[in-house]
Design a protein around this motif. Structure first.
Motif: not given
Length: 157
Positions: A33, A35, A71, A74, A105-107, A109-110, A113
């Protein structure tokens, strides 16, 4: 133009890419993924500097493409991602095997976005430490990545 590529394929390609291969840099792990990545550099006669420690350029090179690539992969094809800036601080002489870990981390990426949802650019700083076999920091690297959403296609071409 960036293309989605499997992490296992990219890891194999990076391990034979001349700037990594001839510096002794090995990508040991790259998660599917995008990450997480782990990169190692073993000291050899051909990557030592004048005083017998790791060449600083190799320490930087082992960290150079990862934040941008991770980045970009992902986020997917709807984003433009580039390296914008970088700096390195040499903390202590590097000897023997050294390693760098990257954790996207997903945070983060959020955050990216959200910050680019309106089509504007966003600059994000990532930090990575290069660690020696004793767990000591050899170098601290910061990379700034530029991100912008690609404009929507209008269907006319």
């Amino acid at each position: 133009m960036a293309h989605q590529v499997s992490a296992s394929t990219l890891r194999r390609v990076l391990n034979i890419w001349p700037p990594f291969l001839f510096a002794g840099i090995r990508v040991r792990a790259l998660s599917a993924d995008y990450h997480h990545a782990r990169v190692e550099l073993r000291q050899h006669w051909y990557n030592r500097n004048f005083v017998g420690t790791h060449f600083g350029g190799s320490l930087f090179a082992m960290t150079d493409p990862f934040w941008m690539i991770m980045t970009m992969q992902a986020l997917g094809s709807g984003y433009i991602v580039w390296d914008k800036a970088a700096d390195i601080e040499f903390v202590k002489p590097g000897r023997g095997a050294v390693a760098a870990e990257f954790q996207l981390d997903d945070d983060v990426l959020a955050l990216i976005r959200d910050a680019t949802a309106d089509g504007g650019k966003y600059l994000h700083w990532f930090a990575t430490d290069v660690i020696d076999g004793e767990g000591d920091v050899v170098a601290r690297i910061r990379k700034q990545v530029y991100v912008r959403r690609k404009p929507p296609r209008d269907g006319n071409g």
